[in-house]
Design an enzyme around this catalytic site. Structure first.
Site, PDB file in Angstrom:
ATOM      1  CE1 TYR A 119      -2.150  -4.688   1.265  1.00  0.00           C
ATOM      2  CE2 TYR A 119      -1.803  -3.661  -0.915  1.00  0.00           C
ATOM      3  CZ  TYR A 119      -2.291  -3.856   0.209  1.00  0.00           C
ATOM      4  OH  TYR A 119      -3.128  -2.546   0.781  1.00  0.00           O
TER       5      TYR A 119
HETATM    6  C1  UGA Z   1       0.729   1.911  -0.857  1.00  0.00           C
HETATM    7  C2  UGA Z   1       0.377   1.152   0.440  1.00  0.00           C
HETATM    8  O1  UGA Z   1       1.563   1.067   1.055  1.00  0.00           O
HETATM    9  C3  UGA Z   1      -0.456   0.071   0.332  1.00  0.00           C
HETATM   10  O2  UGA Z   1      -0.978  -0.350   1.230  1.00  0.00           O
HETATM   11  C4  UGA Z   1      -1.552   0.502  -0.753  1.00  0.00           C
HETATM   12  O3  UGA Z   1      -2.773  -0.497  -0.812  1.00  0.00           O
HETATM   13  C5  UGA Z   1      -1.249   1.040  -2.010  1.00  0.00           C
HETATM   14  O4  UGA Z   1      -0.236   2.264  -1.719  1.00  0.00           O
HETATM   15  C6  UGA Z   1      -2.361   1.301  -2.949  1.00  0.00           C
HETATM   16  O5  UGA Z   1      -2.369   2.126  -3.547  1.00  0.00           O
HETATM   17  O6  UGA Z   1      -3.034   0.292  -3.758  1.00  0.00           O
HETATM   18  P1  UGA Z   1       2.729   2.040  -2.668  1.00  0.00           P
HETATM   19  O7  UGA Z   1       2.165   2.840  -3.691  1.00  0.00           O
HETATM   20  O8  UGA Z   1       3.934   1.033  -2.617  1.00  0.00           O
HETATM   21  O9  UGA Z   1       1.597   1.381  -1.545  1.00  0.00           O
HETATM   22  O10 UGA Z   1       3.248   3.375  -1.627  1.00  0.00           O
HETATM   23  P2  UGA Z   1       4.384   3.859  -0.807  1.00  0.00           P
HETATM   24  O11 UGA Z   1       4.781   2.792   0.014  1.00  0.00           O
HETATM   25  O12 UGA Z   1       4.331   5.198  -0.333  1.00  0.00           O
HETATM   26  O13 UGA Z   1       5.526   3.851  -2.169  1.00  0.00           O
HETATM   27  C7  UGA Z   1       5.436   4.585  -3.186  1.00  0.00           C
HETATM   28  C8  UGA Z   1       6.629   4.779  -4.103  1.00  0.00           C
HETATM   29  O14 UGA Z   1       7.539   4.925  -3.389  1.00  0.00           O
HETATM   30  C9  UGA Z   1       6.820   3.403  -4.530  1.00  0.00           C
HETATM   31  O15 UGA Z   1       7.036   3.399  -5.700  1.00  0.00           O
HETATM   32  C10 UGA Z   1       8.030   2.576  -3.697  1.00  0.00           C
HETATM   33  O16 UGA Z   1       8.804   1.771  -4.207  1.00  0.00           O
HETATM   34  C11 UGA Z   1       8.538   3.988  -3.474  1.00  0.00           C
HETATM   35  N1  UGA Z   1       9.626   3.750  -2.143  1.00  0.00           N
HETATM   36  C12 UGA Z   1       8.640   3.626  -1.006  1.00  0.00           C
HETATM   37  C13 UGA Z   1      10.988   4.137  -2.169  1.00  0.00           C
HETATM   38  O17 UGA Z   1      11.326   4.512  -3.158  1.00  0.00           O
HETATM   39  N2  UGA Z   1      11.606   4.111  -0.942  1.00  0.00           N
HETATM   40  C14 UGA Z   1      10.901   3.753   0.182  1.00  0.00           C
HETATM   41  O18 UGA Z   1      11.444   3.653   1.242  1.00  0.00           O
HETATM   42  C15 UGA Z   1       9.528   3.475   0.320  1.00  0.00           C
END
Ligand code: UGA
Length: 332
Positions: free
Chosen positions: A167
């Site tokens: 991504y």
């Molecule tokens: C998010 C967005 O989904 C991306 O589209 C964006 O580009 C990215 O931020 C960014 O900042 O660049 P992410 O940081 O993975 O990605 O955001 P979340 O999906 O909210 O996850 C945050 C954290 O929570 C991650 O460490 C993930 O592993 C964790 N998580 C997420 C869980 O532990 N359980 C879940 O069900 C979902």
């Protein structure tokens, strides 16, 4: 030109007198908030969204319901590739938010949709935008994922880019395409690197949505890893402010970090959701996910100096707003 875009272009020529903005991804989480704010400010908006089924399109229709009846808003249900070039030529601002999102799902066969929707679609829009004579700003929604794992307290825009997920590779490629069209053809491009955006209407695959949903519906929350991973969480209202500042800033181009100003671990977020909702969260530990970085943390001083960006929303108040919005829907 396809028929839909042609008729829209004609009617816009008749209606439009002030600033005209094109917002791609208008039915999404950030896009729908941005459209609402633009319309409140008297900007006419053409919103484009192909309503992909990455998550339930009913949620996107609900987002659209907040704006679709506004007289200054026109919706085009199409992909960027289907957009008529005449329409793109007429606009003053382009906010390019449409994308295939999601860090952890970008492996395997699904990578094709990341290439198509993030790289190919962006190049297509840049080509059409290059033919515009009225365009004042092309604002691209980039991502903190272009950095990968960072080795500094706060990452600034000149830090090396080394995406850790497919991504992130596609978001960086699209950002670089923006830069190439800027340097070759003088396209007035700004790329904003958003850091994990949250708030009302958040995408249902994201952590805060799943957490709040788990609390409200007494369901399990899958925690990836041990909960010590940290994110610079950014409230959607602050993101919308940054988008407007980027569009309005005279002769300001380039790449900017847009973070929320508070770097918090997932364990702390879980405790905060429990406190604010007054409900327990049933956490189920899952393996760390490929593509997930350990930590994100934005240095926003460049955005502050050149755009006047200051994140204003505390994690507590932003999360409370998201809980309130999701509670209202759950109660329906
Ligand atoms: C998010 C967005 O989904 C991306 O589209 C964006 O580009 C990215 O931020 C960014 O900042 O660049 P992410 O940081 O993975 O990605 O955001 P979340 O999906 O909210 O996850 C945050 C954290 O929570 C991650 O460490 C993930 O592993 C964790 N998580 C997420 C869980 O532990 N359980 C879940 O069900 C979902």
């Amino acid at each position: 030109m396809n028929k839909l875009s042609e008729s829209t272009a004609v009617s816009l020529q008749a209606d439009h007198c002030g600033t005209l903005a094109l917002v791609t991804g208008c039915a999404g989480f950030i896009g729908s908030h941005l459209c609402g704010r633009l319309l409140d400010r008297g900007v006419s908006v053409v919103g484009v969204d192909s309503l992909t089924n990455y998550y339930d399109p009913a949620l996107k229709h609900r987002n659209l319901d907040t704006i679709r009846h506004h007289p200054g808003f026109k919706f085009i249900g199409a992909s960027i590739q289907e957009l008529g070039p005449e329409l793109v030529k007429q606009v003053d601002w382009i906010f390019h938010l449409a994308a295939q999102p999601g860090v952890r799902g970008s492996w395997g066969v699904d990578f094709g949709s990341y290439v198509t929707n993030n790289i190919v679609a962006t190049q297509n829009l840049l080509e059409k935008a290059s033919a515009s004579i009225s365009l004042k700003k092309f604002v691209y929604a980039s991502s903190s994922s272009v950095y990968g794992d960072i080795d500094v307290e706060k990452v600034s825009e000149d830090h090396r880019t080394a995406p850790f997920s497919p991504y992130g590779v596609t978001k960086l490629a699209a950002e670089q395409l923006c830069s190439v069209y800027g340097s070759n053809f003088g396209l007035p491009v700004v790329a904003l690197r958003f850091f994990t955006v949250y708030g009302p209407r958040q995408r249902p695959d994201m952590a805060f949505y799943r957490l709040v949903s788990a609390a409200l519906n007494a369901r399990e929350f899958p925690l990836y890893g041990d909960g010590s991973q940290q994110r610079d969480f950014t409230f959607v209202g602050d993101i919308v402010c940054a988008l407007l500042l980027a569009a309005e800033a005279d002769k300001v181009y380039g790449v900017f970090n847009i973070g929320g100003g508070h770097v918090v671990s997932m364990s702390d977020v879980i405790a905060l959701v429990e406190r604010l909702s007054g409900l327990p969260v049933r956490v189920v530990r899952k393996a760390s996910q490929a593509g997930d970085v350990r930590r994100t943390s934005a240095d926003v001083s460049k955005a502050h100096e050149q755009l006047g960006y200051v994140p204003k929303t505390s994690l507590e108040s932003g999360l409370a707003a998201q809980i309130e919005q999701m509670s209202a829907i759950t109660a329906l």
